[in-house]
Design an enzyme around this catalytic site. Structure first.
Site, PDB file in Angstrom:
ATOM      1  N   TYR A  68       0.821  -1.218   0.000  1.00 31.47           N
ATOM      2  CA  TYR A  68       0.000   0.000   0.000  1.00 31.47           C
ATOM      3  C   TYR A  68       0.856   1.270   0.000  1.00 31.47           C
ATOM      4  O   TYR A  68       0.445   2.289  -0.568  1.00 31.47           O
ATOM      5  CB  TYR A  68      -1.011  -0.033   1.161  1.00 31.47           C
ATOM      6  CG  TYR A  68      -2.077  -1.051   0.870  1.00 31.47           C
ATOM      7  CD1 TYR A  68      -3.023  -0.822  -0.123  1.00 31.47           C
ATOM      8  CD2 TYR A  68      -2.087  -2.286   1.510  1.00 31.47           C
ATOM      9  CE1 TYR A  68      -3.961  -1.781  -0.450  1.00 31.47           C
ATOM     10  CE2 TYR A  68      -3.026  -3.254   1.191  1.00 31.47           C
ATOM     11  CZ  TYR A  68      -3.964  -2.990   0.206  1.00 31.47           C
ATOM     12  OH  TYR A  68      -4.893  -3.942  -0.125  1.00 31.47           O
ATOM     13  N   GLN A 103     -15.131   1.701  -5.709  1.00 28.06           N
ATOM     14  CA  GLN A 103     -14.315   0.629  -5.123  1.00 28.06           C
ATOM     15  C   GLN A 103     -12.852   1.049  -5.111  1.00 28.06           C
ATOM     16  O   GLN A 103     -12.015   0.340  -4.573  1.00 28.06           O
ATOM     17  CB  GLN A 103     -14.461  -0.645  -5.958  1.00 28.06           C
ATOM     18  CG  GLN A 103     -15.882  -1.183  -6.012  1.00 28.06           C
ATOM     19  CD  GLN A 103     -16.002  -2.275  -7.061  1.00 28.06           C
ATOM     20  OE1 GLN A 103     -15.794  -3.440  -6.792  1.00 28.06           O
ATOM     21  NE2 GLN A 103     -16.337  -1.886  -8.286  1.00 28.06           N
ATOM     22  N   HIS A 121     -14.339   0.625  -0.384  1.00 30.75           N
ATOM     23  CA  HIS A 121     -13.201  -0.259  -0.085  1.00 30.75           C
ATOM     24  C   HIS A 121     -12.068   0.466   0.640  1.00 30.75           C
ATOM     25  O   HIS A 121     -10.950  -0.027   0.675  1.00 30.75           O
ATOM     26  CB  HIS A 121     -12.665  -0.906  -1.369  1.00 30.75           C
ATOM     27  CG  HIS A 121     -13.580  -1.960  -1.923  1.00 30.75           C
ATOM     28  ND1 HIS A 121     -13.392  -2.545  -3.154  1.00 30.75           N
ATOM     29  CD2 HIS A 121     -14.691  -2.536  -1.398  1.00 30.75           C
ATOM     30  CE1 HIS A 121     -14.362  -3.439  -3.378  1.00 30.75           C
ATOM     31  NE2 HIS A 121     -15.157  -3.437  -2.329  1.00 30.75           N
ATOM     32  N   CYS A 148      -0.974   4.827  17.121  1.00 32.96           N
ATOM     33  CA  CYS A 148      -2.219   5.597  16.938  1.00 32.96           C
ATOM     34  C   CYS A 148      -2.220   6.764  17.916  1.00 32.96           C
ATOM     35  O   CYS A 148      -2.009   6.581  19.116  1.00 32.96           O
ATOM     36  CB  CYS A 148      -3.423   4.672  17.190  1.00 32.96           C
ATOM     37  SG  CYS A 148      -4.988   5.542  17.318  1.00 32.96           S
ATOM     38  N   ASN A 213     -17.798  -0.207 -19.843  1.00 38.02           N
ATOM     39  CA  ASN A 213     -16.568  -0.949 -19.554  1.00 38.02           C
ATOM     40  C   ASN A 213     -15.781  -1.162 -20.841  1.00 38.02           C
ATOM     41  O   ASN A 213     -16.341  -1.164 -21.938  1.00 38.02           O
ATOM     42  CB  ASN A 213     -16.917  -2.307 -18.925  1.00 38.02           C
ATOM     43  CG  ASN A 213     -15.858  -2.785 -17.949  1.00 38.02           C
ATOM     44  OD1 ASN A 213     -15.366  -2.006 -17.141  1.00 38.02           O
ATOM     45  ND2 ASN A 213     -15.501  -4.049 -18.015  1.00 38.02           N
ATOM     46  N   ALA A 231     -13.353   4.542 -20.585  1.00 37.40           N
ATOM     47  CA  ALA A 231     -14.163   5.405 -19.717  1.00 37.40           C
ATOM     48  C   ALA A 231     -13.998   6.878 -20.063  1.00 37.40           C
ATOM     49  O   ALA A 231     -14.959   7.652 -19.964  1.00 37.40           O
ATOM     50  CB  ALA A 231     -13.773   5.162 -18.261  1.00 37.40           C
TER      51      ALA A 231
HETATM   52  N1  APR Z   1     -12.190   2.232 -19.402  1.00 34.16           N
HETATM   53  C1  APR Z   1     -13.187   1.436 -18.938  1.00 34.16           C
HETATM   54  N2  APR Z   1     -12.987   0.232 -18.383  1.00 34.16           N
HETATM   55  C2  APR Z   1     -11.722  -0.194 -18.288  1.00 34.16           C
HETATM   56  C3  APR Z   1     -10.613   0.561 -18.746  1.00 34.16           C
HETATM   57  C4  APR Z   1     -10.890   1.833 -19.331  1.00 34.16           C
HETATM   58  N3  APR Z   1      -9.927   2.628 -19.789  1.00 34.16           N
HETATM   59  N4  APR Z   1      -9.476  -0.149 -18.524  1.00 34.16           N
HETATM   60  C5  APR Z   1      -9.852  -1.297 -17.949  1.00 34.16           C
HETATM   61  N5  APR Z   1     -11.209  -1.337 -17.808  1.00 34.16           N
HETATM   62  C6  APR Z   1     -12.032  -2.399 -17.215  1.00 34.16           C
HETATM   63  C7  APR Z   1     -11.505  -3.798 -17.428  1.00 34.16           C
HETATM   64  O1  APR Z   1     -11.993  -4.316 -18.661  1.00 34.16           O
HETATM   65  C8  APR Z   1     -12.050  -4.544 -16.212  1.00 34.16           C
HETATM   66  O2  APR Z   1     -13.315  -5.127 -16.487  1.00 34.16           O
HETATM   67  O3  APR Z   1     -12.028  -2.195 -15.813  1.00 34.16           O
HETATM   68  C9  APR Z   1     -12.247  -3.430 -15.171  1.00 34.16           C
HETATM   69  C10 APR Z   1     -11.296  -3.499 -14.001  1.00 34.16           C
HETATM   70  O4  APR Z   1     -11.560  -4.667 -13.258  1.00 34.16           O
HETATM   71  P1  APR Z   1     -10.713  -5.062 -11.970  1.00 34.16           P
HETATM   72  O5  APR Z   1      -9.263  -4.932 -12.268  1.00 34.16           O
HETATM   73  O6  APR Z   1     -11.202  -6.371 -11.484  1.00 34.16           O
HETATM   74  O7  APR Z   1     -11.072  -3.894 -10.917  1.00 34.16           O
HETATM   75  P2  APR Z   1     -12.346  -3.742  -9.981  1.00 34.16           P
HETATM   76  O8  APR Z   1     -13.552  -4.338 -10.607  1.00 34.16           O
HETATM   77  O9  APR Z   1     -12.402  -2.328  -9.556  1.00 34.16           O
HETATM   78  O10 APR Z   1     -11.922  -4.632  -8.741  1.00 34.16           O
HETATM   79  C11 APR Z   1     -12.811  -4.727  -7.657  1.00 34.16           C
HETATM   80  O11 APR Z   1     -11.268  -6.042  -6.399  1.00 34.16           O
HETATM   81  O12 APR Z   1      -9.048  -6.438  -5.864  1.00 34.16           O
HETATM   82  C12 APR Z   1     -10.259  -5.914  -5.418  1.00 34.16           C
HETATM   83  O13 APR Z   1     -10.680  -4.337  -3.755  1.00 34.16           O
HETATM   84  C13 APR Z   1     -10.154  -4.459  -5.058  1.00 34.16           C
HETATM   85  O14 APR Z   1     -11.702  -2.649  -5.457  1.00 34.16           O
HETATM   86  C14 APR Z   1     -11.068  -3.778  -6.046  1.00 34.16           C
HETATM   87  C15 APR Z   1     -12.069  -4.886  -6.366  1.00 34.16           C
END
Ligand code: APR
Length: 244
Positions: A68, A103, A121, A148, A213, A231
């Protein structure tokens, strides 16, 4: 799109910040595997699911804190992209109820100016005391054993919701989703619950559901409508449609 819509809930994920330079978790070039080094400096890969858990924190706090710390350092090198900016503009202009549920643990929504925002999150720039539960703003490295200021215990940890922990403000999120006329999910793979299940609640209460997405996600089948693309293009276009 605008007709009959008053209450909007927007769920965002790592894809929203991808074009700002923050890697996603599960897409190509994502950080599903995190490369670090062992005590002898030898490169080593960890599954993110094995780093972001309460068990990993108990077993190897130095490793989890370092993961982190690296992410917190990255924040200084990135900026909001047009998708964050468009959502902030929607937040400022939308006369009805609106809630952005992210998230993401970065601060790009708020840097773009979003106000009606929940970090379900947690946040990179916050530290949480595992002893007393108090959260404090934190922008530096956070070594294990940091004391803390509230209770004096050396138990400050990253204020991140690990796998297996309860996300923040679930009651407020549930209430907003249950009153939504439009539920939009942006840049999330739909792989992690409970966020991945919000679309089903939204459908149950009759909301319109839209996914933006880059690729079809695990949850795409639950949405009435899916638009595929980056996006930074799809979100400003949607906001223009909503604000007319
Ligand atoms: N524009 C839109 N979508 C995008 C782009 C973009 N430029 N680049 C990537 N993506 C999409 C990918 O296709 C994928 O479906 O964003 C999504 C990201 O998915 P993850 O990496 O799984 O992220 P997320 O869904 O936020 O993960 C959820 O998982 O690891 C945990 O706590 C962590 O908050 C996180 C949670």
């Amino acid at each position: 799109m605008k007709n009959d819509i008053q209450n909007i809930v927007i769920l965002t994920g790592a894809g929203l910040s991808a074009e700002s330079g923050i890697p996603t978790f599960r897409s190509k070039n994502g950080i599903s595997y995190w490369e670090s080094t062992d005590n002898a400096g030898v490169p080593f890969f960890h599954r993110v699911e094995d780093v972001c858990t309460p068990e990993a924190l108990a077993r190897n706090p130095a490793l989890v804190h370092r993961f982190y710390d690296e992410r917190r350092t990255t924040l200084a090198t990135v900026s909001p992209n047009p998708a964050h900016e468009a959502l902030a503009a929607l937040d400022a202009a939308w006369p009805g109820e609106l809630l952005i549920v992210t998230q993401n643990v970065d601060d790009l929504h708020e840097r773009a100016g979003a106000k009606r925002l929940i970090h379900m999150h947690g946040e990179l720039q916050s530290a949480l005391c595992a002893a007393c539960g108090k959260a404090v703003p934190w922008t530096q490295a956070l070594p294990p054993g940091t004391v803390c200021m509230g209770c004096g215990q050396p138990r400050l940890r990253p204020d991140i919701v690990f796998f297996g922990e309860m996300p923040y403000q679930m009651d407020a999120i549930d209430e907003a989703v249950r009153h939504a006329d439009l539920f939009v999910s942006i840049g999330t793979s739909g792989a992690v619950y409970p966020a991945a299940g919000f679309v089903q609640t939204a459908r149950h209460v009759g909301a319109r559901t839209l996914e933006l997405n880059l690729d079809p996600s695990a949850g795409s089948i639950y949405f009435e409508d899916s638009r595929l693309g980056p996006a930074s293009q799809l979100v400003p276009q949607l906001v223009r449609e909503l604000l007319g």
